[in-house]
Design a protein around this motif. Sequence first.
Motif, PDB file in Angstrom:
ATOM      1  N   ASN A 101       0.824  -1.214   0.000  1.00  0.00           N
ATOM      2  CA  ASN A 101       0.000   0.000   0.000  1.00  0.00           C
ATOM      3  C   ASN A 101       0.855   1.259   0.000  1.00  0.00           C
ATOM      4  O   ASN A 101       0.569   2.223  -0.726  1.00  0.00           O
ATOM      5  CB  ASN A 101      -0.940   0.009   1.214  1.00  0.00           C
ATOM      6  N   MET A 102       1.907   1.268   0.795  1.00  0.00           N
ATOM      7  CA  MET A 102       2.757   2.462   0.868  1.00  0.00           C
ATOM      8  C   MET A 102       3.582   2.648  -0.404  1.00  0.00           C
ATOM      9  O   MET A 102       3.738   3.772  -0.893  1.00  0.00           O
ATOM     10  CB  MET A 102       3.660   2.395   2.103  1.00  0.00           C
ATOM     11  N   LEU A 103       4.105   1.552  -0.942  1.00  0.00           N
ATOM     12  CA  LEU A 103       4.895   1.664  -2.174  1.00  0.00           C
ATOM     13  C   LEU A 103       4.034   2.139  -3.342  1.00  0.00           C
ATOM     14  O   LEU A 103       4.470   2.959  -4.160  1.00  0.00           O
ATOM     15  CB  LEU A 103       5.551   0.327  -2.502  1.00  0.00           C
ATOM     16  N   ASP A 104       2.805   1.640  -3.422  1.00  0.00           N
ATOM     17  CA  ASP A 104       1.899   2.105  -4.478  1.00  0.00           C
ATOM     18  C   ASP A 104       1.507   3.561  -4.265  1.00  0.00           C
ATOM     19  O   ASP A 104       1.338   4.325  -5.220  1.00  0.00           O
ATOM     20  CB  ASP A 104       0.644   1.227  -4.531  1.00  0.00           C
ATOM     21  N   HIS A 105       1.375   3.946  -2.996  1.00  0.00           N
ATOM     22  CA  HIS A 105       0.975   5.321  -2.671  1.00  0.00           C
ATOM     23  C   HIS A 105       2.001   6.337  -3.181  1.00  0.00           C
ATOM     24  O   HIS A 105       1.630   7.417  -3.662  1.00  0.00           O
ATOM     25  CB  HIS A 105       0.796   5.453  -1.157  1.00  0.00           C
ATOM     26  N   ILE A 106       3.280   5.987  -3.090  1.00  0.00           N
ATOM     27  CA  ILE A 106       4.310   6.926  -3.560  1.00  0.00           C
ATOM     28  C   ILE A 106       4.627   6.725  -5.046  1.00  0.00           C
ATOM     29  O   ILE A 106       5.395   7.487  -5.628  1.00  0.00           O
ATOM     30  CB  ILE A 106       5.615   6.824  -2.730  1.00  0.00           C
ATOM     31  N   GLY A 107       4.038   5.696  -5.662  1.00  0.00           N
ATOM     32  CA  GLY A 107       4.193   5.515  -7.095  1.00  0.00           C
ATOM     33  C   GLY A 107       5.401   4.705  -7.525  1.00  0.00           C
ATOM     34  O   GLY A 107       5.843   4.804  -8.672  1.00  0.00           O
ATOM     35  N   LEU A 108       5.924   3.869  -6.636  1.00  0.00           N
ATOM     36  CA  LEU A 108       7.087   3.062  -7.022  1.00  0.00           C
ATOM     37  C   LEU A 108       6.745   2.130  -8.181  1.00  0.00           C
ATOM     38  O   LEU A 108       7.588   1.895  -9.058  1.00  0.00           O
ATOM     39  CB  LEU A 108       7.578   2.249  -5.820  1.00  0.00           C
ATOM     40  N   HIS A 109       5.514   1.632  -8.203  1.00  0.00           N
ATOM     41  CA  HIS A 109       5.126   0.714  -9.283  1.00  0.00           C
ATOM     42  C   HIS A 109       5.210   1.382 -10.655  1.00  0.00           C
ATOM     43  O   HIS A 109       5.512   0.735 -11.657  1.00  0.00           O
ATOM     44  CB  HIS A 109       3.711   0.163  -9.024  1.00  0.00           C
ATOM     45  N   LYS A 110       4.944   2.684 -10.693  1.00  0.00           N
ATOM     46  CA  LYS A 110       5.032   3.402 -11.969  1.00  0.00           C
ATOM     47  C   LYS A 110       6.485   3.489 -12.443  1.00  0.00           C
ATOM     48  O   LYS A 110       6.765   3.336 -13.636  1.00  0.00           O
ATOM     49  CB  LYS A 110       4.435   4.795 -11.825  1.00  0.00           C
ATOM     50  N   LEU A 111       7.397   3.716 -11.503  1.00  0.00           N
ATOM     51  CA  LEU A 111       8.815   3.744 -11.850  1.00  0.00           C
ATOM     52  C   LEU A 111       9.249   2.402 -12.426  1.00  0.00           C
ATOM     53  O   LEU A 111      10.028   2.346 -13.387  1.00  0.00           O
ATOM     54  CB  LEU A 111       9.653   4.077 -10.610  1.00  0.00           C
ATOM     55  N   LEU A 112       8.720   1.311 -11.851  1.00  0.00           N
ATOM     56  CA  LEU A 112       9.102  -0.033 -12.268  1.00  0.00           C
ATOM     57  C   LEU A 112       8.271  -0.547 -13.439  1.00  0.00           C
ATOM     58  O   LEU A 112       8.494  -1.668 -13.914  1.00  0.00           O
ATOM     59  CB  LEU A 112       8.971  -0.998 -11.078  1.00  0.00           C
ATOM     60  N   LYS A 113       7.291   0.256 -13.870  1.00  0.00           N
ATOM     61  CA  LYS A 113       6.435  -0.082 -15.015  1.00  0.00           C
ATOM     62  C   LYS A 113       5.629  -1.361 -14.784  1.00  0.00           C
ATOM     63  O   LYS A 113       5.546  -2.248 -15.639  1.00  0.00           O
ATOM     64  CB  LYS A 113       7.278  -0.189 -16.299  1.00  0.00           C
ATOM     65  N   ILE A 114       5.045  -1.438 -13.591  1.00  0.00           N
ATOM     66  CA  ILE A 114       4.144  -2.535 -13.243  1.00  0.00           C
ATOM     67  C   ILE A 114       2.856  -1.943 -12.689  1.00  0.00           C
ATOM     68  O   ILE A 114       2.812  -0.767 -12.316  1.00  0.00           O
ATOM     69  CB  ILE A 114       4.777  -3.507 -12.226  1.00  0.00           C
ATOM     70  N   ASP A 115       1.782  -2.730 -12.641  1.00  0.00           N
ATOM     71  CA  ASP A 115       0.483  -2.178 -12.239  1.00  0.00           C
ATOM     72  C   ASP A 115       0.353  -1.991 -10.740  1.00  0.00           C
ATOM     73  O   ASP A 115      -0.468  -1.211 -10.267  1.00  0.00           O
ATOM     74  CB  ASP A 115      -0.666  -3.047 -12.769  1.00  0.00           C
ATOM     75  N   SER A 116       1.151  -2.690  -9.952  1.00  0.00           N
ATOM     76  CA  SER A 116       1.138  -2.561  -8.498  1.00  0.00           C
ATOM     77  C   SER A 116       2.424  -3.139  -7.939  1.00  0.00           C
ATOM     78  O   SER A 116       3.010  -4.076  -8.515  1.00  0.00           O
ATOM     79  CB  SER A 116      -0.054  -3.316  -7.889  1.00  0.00           C
ATOM     80  N   SER A 117       2.843  -2.627  -6.793  1.00  0.00           N
ATOM     81  CA  SER A 117       4.027  -3.177  -6.128  1.00  0.00           C
ATOM     82  C   SER A 117       3.781  -4.598  -5.639  1.00  0.00           C
ATOM     83  O   SER A 117       4.736  -5.313  -5.312  1.00  0.00           O
ATOM     84  CB  SER A 117       4.427  -2.281  -4.952  1.00  0.00           C
ATOM     85  N   ALA A 118       2.519  -5.028  -5.603  1.00  0.00           N
ATOM     86  CA  ALA A 118       2.209  -6.415  -5.252  1.00  0.00           C
ATOM     87  C   ALA A 118       2.858  -7.385  -6.225  1.00  0.00           C
ATOM     88  O   ALA A 118       3.169  -8.536  -5.871  1.00  0.00           O
ATOM     89  CB  ALA A 118       0.698  -6.629  -5.229  1.00  0.00           C
ATOM     90  N   ARG A 119       3.095  -6.940  -7.460  1.00  0.00           N
ATOM     91  CA  ARG A 119       3.723  -7.805  -8.471  1.00  0.00           C
ATOM     92  C   ARG A 119       5.163  -8.161  -8.085  1.00  0.00           C
ATOM     93  O   ARG A 119       5.710  -9.129  -8.593  1.00  0.00           O
ATOM     94  CB  ARG A 119       3.707  -7.125  -9.846  1.00  0.00           C
ATOM     95  N   LEU A 120       5.763  -7.386  -7.197  1.00  0.00           N
ATOM     96  CA  LEU A 120       7.120  -7.696  -6.751  1.00  0.00           C
ATOM     97  C   LEU A 120       7.162  -8.998  -5.951  1.00  0.00           C
ATOM     98  O   LEU A 120       8.241  -9.539  -5.696  1.00  0.00           O
ATOM     99  CB  LEU A 120       7.687  -6.548  -5.912  1.00  0.00           C
ATOM    100  N   CYS A 125       8.848 -10.756  -9.448  1.00  0.00           N
ATOM    101  CA  CYS A 125       9.780 -10.930  -8.325  1.00  0.00           C
ATOM    102  C   CYS A 125      11.236 -10.858  -8.779  1.00  0.00           C
ATOM    103  O   CYS A 125      12.139 -10.642  -7.963  1.00  0.00           O
ATOM    104  CB  CYS A 125       9.502 -12.227  -7.581  1.00  0.00           C
ATOM    105  N   HIS A 126      11.477 -11.000 -10.083  1.00  0.00           N
ATOM    106  CA  HIS A 126      12.853 -10.900 -10.584  1.00  0.00           C
ATOM    107  C   HIS A 126      13.417  -9.487 -10.439  1.00  0.00           C
ATOM    108  O   HIS A 126      14.626  -9.287 -10.493  1.00  0.00           O
ATOM    109  CB  HIS A 126      12.911 -11.317 -12.054  1.00  0.00           C
ATOM    110  N   LEU A 127      12.531  -8.494 -10.249  1.00  0.00           N
ATOM    111  CA  LEU A 127      12.979  -7.101 -10.136  1.00  0.00           C
ATOM    112  C   LEU A 127      13.451  -6.733  -8.731  1.00  0.00           C
ATOM    113  O   LEU A 127      14.082  -5.693  -8.546  1.00  0.00           O
ATOM    114  CB  LEU A 127      11.837  -6.150 -10.513  1.00  0.00           C
ATOM    115  N   VAL A 128      13.127  -7.567  -7.744  1.00  0.00           N
ATOM    116  CA  VAL A 128      13.329  -7.140  -6.354  1.00  0.00           C
ATOM    117  C   VAL A 128      14.193  -8.133  -5.581  1.00  0.00           C
ATOM    118  O   VAL A 128      14.163  -9.335  -5.824  1.00  0.00           O
ATOM    119  CB  VAL A 128      11.959  -6.961  -5.647  1.00  0.00           C
ATOM    120  N   HIS A 129      14.970  -7.570  -4.672  1.00  0.00           N
ATOM    121  CA  HIS A 129      15.696  -8.368  -3.685  1.00  0.00           C
ATOM    122  C   HIS A 129      15.152  -7.979  -2.317  1.00  0.00           C
ATOM    123  O   HIS A 129      15.127  -6.798  -1.964  1.00  0.00           O
ATOM    124  CB  HIS A 129      17.196  -8.089  -3.759  1.00  0.00           C
TER     125      HIS A 129
END
Length: 260
Positions: A101-120, A125-129
């Motif tokens: 919720n917080m990552l989507d609120h600040i728009g991190l998903h847009k930077l990563l070009k995904i629809d929601s940070s839930a996709r991490l 999951c290949h985008l995140v450690h």
Amino acid sequence: MSLEQFSHLLAASTHTFVHPLPAELLLASEGDLQTFYAPFDHVNTGARIVLCGITPGLQQASRALDEARRKLRQGASIEHAKQAAKATASFAGDMRSNLVNMLDHIGLHKLLKIDSSARLFDTHCHLVHHTSALRYPVFIKGKNYSGSPAMLCRPSLRHQVETHLAEEIRMLGSQCIYVPLGPKVSQVFHHLQGRGVLKAEQLLDGLPHPSKANGERISYFLGRKPREKLTIKTNPAVLDDGKARLLAKLATLQSEGFMN
């Protein structure tokens, strides 16, 4: 320490991995602090973003140990068992929902070009450690360690920061950005920044810690609770400053074509 050293013990164990964890997994003891092994060794070297908490709690450690044991008994390789354990347990429970919720609120998903940070946590999951300032679970007086005493003030904790976490940052390289979860983890990253382990522009700090106990701060950060209804335990100015800093850095990364 790594899963290789504990694989035979783990595969043969019948422990339910509730507290206390098996004495065979004890890595360090310092006063009222105890550090145990759990399989959080895997490093996703292809990641572009790193989400960093304080330390795995008992719930996360139990899930990781259970999953590693299951994979090892199925004949999986050590590396596969480590990957599966980390994926299953990272930021599990209520903390994951608050974090998304917080990552989507600040728009991190847009930077990563995904629809929601839930996709991490699934398709991307290949985008995140996922990691922690303290890689292995720490308990204080038998309870989950939550950042006090300060990580840099106790030798056994500082050792984890300056060895395991610093090693991960070096492995991941300068292409990664780091999101420390909460001010206590931010302090650790500023310490490592001062030691030249990472650069200031790689650090996206300012998020409240996503634990359930931090509910009021999270609600204010998300704009769900007005300033006038906050208790004295929450400092809105600190949260406002953190959010402004995050949004400014994200805008810079977007303009620089971070994902190009």
